[in-house]
Design a protein around this motif. Structure first.
Motif, PDB file in Angstrom:
ATOM      1  N   ASN A  49       0.838  -1.185   0.000  1.00 20.38           N
ATOM      2  CA  ASN A  49       0.000   0.000   0.000  1.00 20.38           C
ATOM      3  C   ASN A  49       0.883   1.249   0.000  1.00 20.38           C
ATOM      4  O   ASN A  49       1.772   1.381   0.832  1.00 20.38           O
ATOM      5  N   LEU A  50       0.660   2.147  -0.963  1.00 18.12           N
ATOM      6  CA  LEU A  50       1.457   3.364  -1.078  1.00 18.12           C
ATOM      7  C   LEU A  50       0.553   4.590  -1.009  1.00 18.12           C
ATOM      8  O   LEU A  50       0.167   5.155  -2.037  1.00 18.12           O
ATOM      9  N   PRO A  51       0.154   4.999   0.172  1.00 25.46           N
ATOM     10  CA  PRO A  51      -0.676   6.206   0.258  1.00 25.46           C
ATOM     11  C   PRO A  51       0.170   7.461   0.049  1.00 25.46           C
ATOM     12  O   PRO A  51       1.076   7.740   0.824  1.00 25.46           O
ATOM     13  N   VAL A  52      -0.094   8.200  -1.007  1.00 29.50           N
ATOM     14  CA  VAL A  52       0.644   9.419  -1.301  1.00 29.50           C
ATOM     15  C   VAL A  52      -0.071  10.594  -0.640  1.00 29.50           C
ATOM     16  O   VAL A  52      -1.257  10.821  -0.879  1.00 29.50           O
ATOM     17  N   THR A  53       0.633  11.329   0.174  1.00 31.24           N
ATOM     18  CA  THR A  53       0.076  12.496   0.845  1.00 31.24           C
ATOM     19  C   THR A  53       0.787  13.743   0.335  1.00 31.24           C
ATOM     20  O   THR A  53       2.007  13.862   0.456  1.00 31.24           O
ATOM     21  N   ILE A  54       0.022  14.649  -0.245  1.00 32.91           N
ATOM     22  CA  ILE A  54       0.583  15.902  -0.739  1.00 32.91           C
ATOM     23  C   ILE A  54      -0.033  17.031   0.078  1.00 32.91           C
ATOM     24  O   ILE A  54      -1.244  17.231   0.068  1.00 32.91           O
TER      25      ILE A  54
END
Length: 465
Positions: A49-54
């Motif tokens: 799982n790769l949750p990208v937070t910007i």
């Protein structure tokens, strides 16, 4: 007539004969080891799982860098009687409001407006100039397309810091009717500029690919036995964007193969050009990978030798003690060499298949039996030692726990699952769940117990550099 010392010779001969009859020397042929090449095996696909937070702050910073100073320039007055320049007066602010990206742009304008007409070739114009400043608020809907945000921006409001007026016939009259047509002219252009700036400022592809490249570099699990873990990305998935407080979140998932190599460091086979972002509705976060419990023949031999300490096998005068144990492989079996002392001196050789006891976390040897040459020599010299009861007792001692190896392996992996940062702004975290045994494999110098691990891994990309 017998010599004086005849009886002495008889006693010596009797003792010698008795000693030879009780002590047997066995010289069995030693089975030579095979050359087992280093093993490479491939696991079933895993999902990370790769949750990208910007952060909105990142979008704001990059948008300000892209839209700097003069952001709109219309230097032609002949086409529409208006010449206009727009500058950014102060830093742009970006925030989340009702699941939309709100951009607040403080600006100052220079407007040149002409009033008049051209009749019979004679130009009759009155040109006026204005210097105004205000705050432009824009609202953007968003979506994800080809690694970037796609926004549809519209001007929400334009608030002037002072009411626009123009001196006409000696009176300051409101000129909203002049400004509004000007706004309509640059409206679509300023909205497009904001869309372009947000798209450029939220291009997270370089961050993701750089993180994947770092993660795909083989890293060493066990230095002593040269075991390596390599992650091979296969596919990358992404769900819809979500605005949460002051950040934009993208749920991403990586389908990959996790391989463990024994021997020299494998090459990274990551190819960024083959990674395609696929849209999905849900991202699985469960991983399945393998861990190797590496047990060298040398260390296993030492452990098993300790198992035999203080033990005797046989009864009466027919007893042996095992002084030392040595292990190696041949024809996918383990050879167990036992150096014995007692009623039989020498080395006896056994073979068996290594197996794993899930409950006790132990490696033991099934179908343990004497090597053919060893057994034939025992049948001639010490038949009692070849019997099944003694062999069974020996087999009970030919086992050892790999729990310390498992604990070491889990500890090593946890080092990479506890806020591990391969590059700035990228963090790897996870948990190890259940562990189940898969198979036993043999290499040149070690027994490998392959175990499947379930758990979760998250690779968080927090911040755009």
């Amino acid at each position: 007539m017998f010599p004086k010392n005849y009886h002495y010779f008889i006693i010596i001969a009797t003792l010698t004969f008795t000693s030879c009859s009780n002590l047997q020397q066995i010289n069995a042929l030693k089975p030579e080891a095979d050359d087992a090449s280093p093993i490479v095996y491939e696991t079933s696909p895993s999902f990370l799982n790769l949750p990208v937070t910007i952060q909105m702050q990142d979008i704001e910073n990059k948008t300000n860098a892209l839209l700097n100073e003069l952001i709109y320039d219309d230097a032609t007055i002949e086409d529409d009687d208006i010449e206009m320049k727009i500058w950014k007066l102060a830093p742009i602010k970006v925030r989340n409001e009702n699941n939309k990206i709100i951009t607040v742009l403080p600006l100052k304008t220079f407007i040149k407006y002409r009033i008049g007409t051209k009749k019979m070739g004679i130009e009759m114009y009155d040109v006026r100039e204005f210097h105004l400043n205000g705050i432009l608020t824009l609202s953007s809907n968003f979506s994800l397309s080809n690694w970037k945000f796609k926004t549809k921006t519209e001007i929400k409001s334009l608030d002037w810091n002072e009411s626009p007026t123009m001196l006409i016939m000696g009176r300051n009259l409101p000129i909203t009717y002049v400004i509004n047509p000007a706004i309509k002219l640059f409206k679509s252009k300023i909205e497009t500029k904001i869309d372009e700036a947000i798209e450029k400022s939220t291009d997270f592809k370089p961050n993701v690919l750089t993180a994947l490249e770092k993660i795909s570099q083989p890293f060493q699990i066990n230095e002593a036995y040269e075991s390596w873990l390599r992650i091979n990305p296969v596919e990358l998935y992404a769900s819809d964007l979500k605005l949460k407080k002051e950040s934009v979140q993208i749920d991403m998932g990586l389908k990959c193969l996790m391989e463990t190599h024994i021997g020299t460091r494998p090459e990274s086979i990551f190819d960024s050009h083959k990674i395609v972002l696929k849209p999905v509705t849900k991202i699985p976060n469960q991983i399945t990978t393998n861990i190797i419990a590496v047990s060298s023949y040398h260390s296993a031999s030492k452990i098993i030798t300790k198992n035999f300490q203080g033990q005797e096998f046989g009864s009466g005068s027919k007893k042996i003690k095992v002084q030392n144990v040595t292990l190696w492989h041949k024809n996918n079996k383990m050879v167990i060499a036992l150096d014995t002392q007692g009623a039989v001196n020498g080395t006896i050789y056994l073979t068996g298949f290594p197996k794993y006891d899930e409950q006790k976390k132990e490696i033991y040897f099934d179908d343990l039996n004497y090597v053919l040459d060893t057994k034939s020599r025992l049948m001639r010299t010490a038949n009692w030692l070849a019997q099944g009861l003694i062999l069974k007792r020996i087999q009970e001692n030919c086992r050892y726990s790999i729990k310390p190896n498992l604990d070491e392996g889990k500890k090593t992996i946890l080092n990479y699952l506890t806020n591990y940062s391969p590059i700035p702004g990228v963090f790897v975290n996870g948990k190890i769940g259940t562990m189940s045994f898969e198979k036993i494999q043999l290499t040149n110098n070690a027994i490998l117990a392959n175990l499947k691990i379930n758990g979760t891994v998250e690779v968080t990309i927090n911040g755009l550099k």
